[in-house]
Design a protein around this motif. Structure first.
Motif, PDB file in Angstrom:
ATOM      1  N   LYS A   1       0.631  -1.216  -0.047  1.00 15.98           N
ATOM      2  CA  LYS A   1      -0.028   0.069   0.010  1.00 15.98           C
ATOM      3  C   LYS A   1       0.784   1.198   0.196  1.00 15.98           C
ATOM      4  N   LEU A   2       0.427   2.211  -0.833  1.00 15.24           N
ATOM      5  CA  LEU A   2       1.217   3.530  -0.847  1.00 15.24           C
ATOM      6  C   LEU A   2       1.133   4.295   0.388  1.00 15.24           C
ATOM      7  N   ASP A   3       2.219   4.489   1.196  1.00 17.90           N
ATOM      8  CA  ASP A   3       2.219   5.680   2.221  1.00 17.90           C
ATOM      9  C   ASP A   3       2.080   7.053   1.652  1.00 17.90           C
ATOM     10  N   TYR A   4       3.156   7.456   1.075  1.00 15.99           N
ATOM     11  CA  TYR A   4       3.190   8.868   0.528  1.00 15.99           C
ATOM     12  C   TYR A   4       4.012   9.147  -0.453  1.00 15.99           C
ATOM     13  N   THR A   5       3.905  10.018  -1.198  1.00 20.50           N
ATOM     14  CA  THR A   5       4.953  10.598  -2.232  1.00 20.50           C
ATOM     15  C   THR A   5       5.589  11.945  -1.746  1.00 20.50           C
ATOM     16  N   GLU A   6       6.771  12.021  -2.081  1.00 23.27           N
ATOM     17  CA  GLU A   6       7.349  13.324  -1.642  1.00 23.27           C
ATOM     18  C   GLU A   6       8.437  13.870  -2.612  1.00 23.27           C
ATOM     19  N   GLN A   7       8.339  15.194  -2.945  1.00 23.45           N
ATOM     20  CA  GLN A   7       9.318  15.678  -4.036  1.00 23.45           C
ATOM     21  C   GLN A   7      10.417  16.298  -3.278  1.00 23.45           C
ATOM     22  N   TYR A   8      11.532  16.038  -3.590  1.00 25.57           N
ATOM     23  CA  TYR A   8      12.870  16.577  -2.749  1.00 25.57           C
ATOM     24  C   TYR A   8      13.624  17.501  -3.813  1.00 25.57           C
ATOM     25  N   PHE A   9      13.173  17.634  -4.827  1.00 21.70           N
ATOM     26  CA  PHE A   9      14.144  18.549  -5.642  1.00 21.70           C
ATOM     27  C   PHE A   9      13.326  19.327  -6.830  1.00 21.70           C
ATOM     28  N   LYS A  10      13.643  20.286  -7.244  1.00 23.61           N
ATOM     29  CA  LYS A  10      13.014  21.069  -8.298  1.00 23.61           C
ATOM     30  C   LYS A  10      14.195  21.636  -9.155  1.00 23.61           C
ATOM     31  N   PRO A  11      14.138  22.008 -10.267  1.00 22.33           N
ATOM     32  CA  PRO A  11      15.195  22.510 -11.139  1.00 22.33           C
ATOM     33  C   PRO A  11      15.816  23.617 -10.502  1.00 22.33           C
ATOM     34  N   GLY A  12      17.074  23.805 -10.430  1.00 26.78           N
ATOM     35  CA  GLY A  12      17.843  25.106  -9.925  1.00 26.78           C
ATOM     36  C   GLY A  12      18.074  25.176  -8.375  1.00 26.78           C
ATOM     37  N   MET A  13      17.461  23.965  -7.694  1.00 23.02           N
ATOM     38  CA  MET A  13      17.915  23.962  -6.241  1.00 23.02           C
ATOM     39  C   MET A  13      19.316  23.602  -6.182  1.00 23.02           C
ATOM     40  N   PRO A  14      19.847  24.172  -4.980  1.00 22.75           N
ATOM     41  CA  PRO A  14      21.476  24.135  -4.800  1.00 22.75           C
ATOM     42  C   PRO A  14      21.549  22.695  -4.185  1.00 22.75           C
ATOM     43  N   PRO A  15      22.675  22.227  -4.043  1.00 21.49           N
ATOM     44  CA  PRO A  15      22.861  20.816  -3.454  1.00 21.49           C
ATOM     45  C   PRO A  15      22.971  20.955  -2.095  1.00 21.49           C
ATOM     46  N   ARG A  16      22.132  19.975  -1.381  1.00 25.28           N
ATOM     47  CA  ARG A  16      21.965  19.660  -0.109  1.00 25.28           C
ATOM     48  C   ARG A  16      23.002  18.478   0.412  1.00 25.28           C
ATOM     49  N   PHE A  17      23.929  18.280  -0.536  1.00 29.70           N
ATOM     50  CA  PHE A  17      24.954  17.370  -0.159  1.00 29.70           C
ATOM     51  C   PHE A  17      26.251  18.283  -0.048  1.00 29.70           C
ATOM     52  N   LEU A  18      27.605  17.842   0.426  1.00 30.30           N
ATOM     53  CA  LEU A  18      28.585  18.579   0.445  1.00 30.30           C
ATOM     54  C   LEU A  18      29.149  18.719  -0.924  1.00 30.30           C
ATOM     55  N   PRO A  19      29.284  20.225  -1.414  1.00 34.13           N
ATOM     56  CA  PRO A  19      29.449  20.142  -2.945  1.00 34.13           C
ATOM     57  C   PRO A  19      30.833  19.519  -3.333  1.00 34.13           C
ATOM     58  N   PHE A  20      30.828  19.330  -4.649  1.00 35.20           N
ATOM     59  CA  PHE A  20      32.237  18.669  -5.323  1.00 35.20           C
ATOM     60  C   PHE A  20      33.132  19.832  -5.226  1.00 35.20           C
ATOM     61  N   VAL A  21      32.875  20.896  -5.432  1.00 31.66           N
ATOM     62  CA  VAL A  21      33.582  22.159  -5.307  1.00 31.66           C
ATOM     63  C   VAL A  21      33.207  23.015  -4.090  1.00 31.66           C
ATOM     64  N   PRO A  22      34.024  22.991  -3.219  1.00 34.49           N
ATOM     65  CA  PRO A  22      33.902  23.980  -2.019  1.00 34.49           C
ATOM     66  C   PRO A  22      33.308  25.475  -2.229  1.00 34.49           C
ATOM     67  N   GLU A  23      32.446  25.847  -1.770  1.00 39.82           N
ATOM     68  CA  GLU A  23      31.909  27.329  -1.992  1.00 39.82           C
ATOM     69  C   GLU A  23      32.966  28.297  -1.849  1.00 39.82           C
ATOM     70  N   GLU A  24      34.089  28.109  -0.726  1.00 38.65           N
ATOM     71  CA  GLU A  24      35.146  29.114  -0.608  1.00 38.65           C
ATOM     72  C   GLU A  24      35.856  29.068  -1.898  1.00 38.65           C
ATOM     73  N   ASP A  25      36.036  28.076  -2.672  1.00 41.91           N
ATOM     74  CA  ASP A  25      37.057  27.936  -3.757  1.00 41.91           C
ATOM     75  C   ASP A  25      36.225  28.925  -4.897  1.00 41.91           C
ATOM     76  N   LEU A  26      34.925  29.144  -5.023  1.00 42.28           N
ATOM     77  CA  LEU A  26      34.429  29.798  -5.863  1.00 42.28           C
ATOM     78  C   LEU A  26      33.925  31.430  -5.671  1.00 42.28           C
ATOM     79  N   GLN A  27      34.346  31.871  -4.490  1.00 36.97           N
ATOM     80  CA  GLN A  27      33.891  33.217  -3.711  1.00 36.97           C
ATOM     81  C   GLN A  27      34.660  34.104  -4.573  1.00 36.97           C
ATOM     82  N   LYS A  28      36.188  34.138  -5.051  1.00 34.65           N
ATOM     83  CA  LYS A  28      36.875  35.008  -5.741  1.00 34.65           C
ATOM     84  C   LYS A  28      36.864  34.846  -7.201  1.00 34.65           C
TER      85      LYS A  28
END
Length: 551
Positions: A199-226
């Motif tokens: 029996k189906l309990d529920y469905t959930e959407q966890y992502f929409k196009p353009g959302m930022p990563p919620r995992f540790l990014p491959f490229v650290p944000e501090e590397d991109l700031q400059k």
């Protein structure tokens, strides 16, 4: 790229029908297969067709770990941050297979957090025997395919990488049953109630196009700031390619000579040298006669020094492949079928003539970077942005579907860096004015980001976008003209009413008639015909847009 298949609650268990359904996706994984019935839940059956890319010894599925013996996983995917997850959370890995990370993440964080922590592409079914739960999930953009069959009257659930592995079950099901694509960026939770029924309990959407990563990014944000917006764009696209080099099989690139595939190829060649891969990158181009794409791809291959393969096809190849393409696509969309024919024939060549198994491609760039010619007609910057989001939300029904099915038909694994989560999040957050076509040049921002890199000749970096049918075909005759002539030979135009979107041209009627032979009544597979927006045309080819002749 593999094939997954599972059923829950199908009466009769592992029947001849089930075996036939499971066998229909063998092209997705020719290296090994396994199908097994759960001893504790006899109506729960798992099937796996394997294409071995990482950990040839221990990567077979269904996967169970000694640490969690009551948890079963089948997954078609690549988890690019599997090692980072292990380092972050001290997961006790038992194999070298990247998808093992899913089991550990689930046991430590639950399903809702697991799908958010995965940097990769995936379609999976995970069963927790202790909690008697079934979980289904698909990656954010639907790069890996997943279909779901549900017979609500009989509490039956089945999943498969392709619909052809489920249509046989639907034919024997109640009228209150559904079969369709499982939506990208979603997961579902099901409860096992008795003897494998669910029996189906529920469905959930966890992502929409353009959302930022919620995992540790491959490229650290501090590397991109400059970095400015152009440096950041180039750096993140290169990083998206770098993480996708994860493979124990030979890597190659599909190369049309257009901007998207040429950029990806240039980056892969650069990274292959840095990583000292023990082979030259193979590139593959296809065209008819004096195709502009063949000439442009040749220029790129010579510039980069790749082992280049040039494939010529003709009307007889189209005639022979056309119906097979529709079968593999499971779609009757006009644009998708036209564009799939050369990619299908090229994949066939790669499989028969080379040892390349992993192929990089430029899919997703037009959707992310406003690359279609009709974007010049966007009434506002916000309208252009919204159209990018719409296209990315539906890419799994059209270009994403084409790219997966044409390559998987010949047991190739596709990699698409332009749909990387960190890259798309960055690109879609840029000022929409910068993302619009500039001075009649689409993807101006993307081109500018590599203008000083020397990765490509300027003639390629600034090459105008061809209508696909013109780029791949002879200068004298477009591909869709060739297709029209073939259809005229074999099809008598008849008026027939179908459910869903109605075919109106002889070409679209033929496609629908072939589709219905295998997927009768499944009009939901193609909810609408892909067409350019904001322009008045009756055919989806870009050559009919007013700007095209001026490029």
């Amino acid at each position: 790229m593999c094939g997954i298949w599972a059923t829950f609650g199908v009466d009769g268990g592992l029947s001849a029908t089930c075996i036939k359904c499971f066998s229909s996706i063998v092209h997705r994984g020719p290296d090994a297969w396994r199908i097994e019935q759960d001893a504790r839940e006899p109506l729960a059956i798992f099937g796996f067709q394997r294409l071995s890319i990482v950990d040839g010894l221990h990567g077979m599925q269904p996967m169970r770990l000694h640490t969690y013996p009551r948890t079963t996983l089948i997954c078609n995917g690549e988890i690019y941050n599997c090692k980072r997850l292990q380092e972050q959370h001290q997961f006790p890995y038992e194999t070298k297979c990247d998808v093992e990370a899913i089991i550990h993440a689930y046991q430590n964080f639950g399903i809702a957090e697991t799908v958010k922590k995965l940097d990769g592409v995936f379609a999976f079914c995970l069963v927790d025997g202790e909690k008697r739960k079934v979980y289904i999930a698909r990656d954010p953009y639907g790069v890996r395919p997943l279909f779901r069959f549900h017979d609500a009257d009989n509490d039956v659930l089945a999943i498969c990488s392709e619909a052809k592995g489920l249509v046989g079950l639907k034919q024997k099901a109640s009228k209150n049953s559904t079969l369709g694509q499982f939506p990208p960026g979603h997961f579902q939770v099901w409860s096992m109630i008795d003897n494998g029924k669910v029996k189906l309990d529920y469905t959930e959407q966890y992502f929409k196009p353009g959302m930022p990563p919620r995992f540790l990014p491959f490229v650290p944000e501090e590397d991109l700031q400059k970095m400015d917006v152009y440096e950041k764009t180039a750096h993140l696209l290169e990083a998206a390619c770098k993480k996708r080099l994860m493979a124990e099989r030979r890597i190659g690139c599909l190369l049309s000579g257009g901007l998207d595939s040429s950029l990806i190829t240039a980056l892969v060649v650069k990274l292959a040298k840095e990583h000292q891969l023990p082979y030259k990158i193979q590139t593959f181009a296809i065209g008819m006669g004096d195709s502009p794409d063949l000439a442009a791809a040749r220029t790129v291959a010579e510039y980069l020094g790749t082992e280049h393969h040039e494939v010529q096809f003709d009307e007889n190849d189209v005639r022979e492949a056309l119906d097979n393409v529709i079968y593999h696509l499971e779609s009757f969309d006009i644009t998708t079928i036209r564009a799939s024919l050369p990619m299908y024939l090229l994949s066939q060549y790669i499989k028969k003539n080379t040892d390349t198994t992993v192929v990089f491609s430029g899919e997703g760039a037009d959707e992310v970077a406003q690359g279609y010619i009709y974007f010049r007609d966007a009434p506002s910057t916000s309208a252009g942005h919204d159209e990018s989001i719409r296209l990315l939300s539906d890419i799994y029904l059209y270009d994403g579907l084409r790219a997966d099915r044409t390559t998987s038909a010949f047991s190739l694994e596709l990699r698409v860096p332009f749909l990387d989560i960190q890259f798309t999040s960055h690109y879609l957050s840029i000022d929409p004015k910068l993302r619009q076509p500039q001075n009649g040049v689409e993807k101006h921002l993307l081109r500018n980001s590599f203008a000083k890199s020397g990765l490509l000749p300027d003639s390629i970096l600034w090459r105008h976008k061809e209508a696909f049918s013109d780029g791949v075909a002879s200068v004298k005759k477009s591909l869709f003209t060739t297709i029209a002539e073939i259809i005229a030979e074999r099809y008598k135009d008849e008026e027939q009413q179908y459910e869903g979107v109605q075919p109106t041209t002889t070409e679209s009627k033929y496609y629908r008639s072939v589709f219905e032979k295998t997927f009768s009544g499944q009009h939901n597979f193609t909810p609408y015909y892909w067409m350019p927006k904001w322009v008045q045309v009756t055919d989806p080819s870009a050559r009919f847009i007013k700007h095209y002749a001026a490029t």
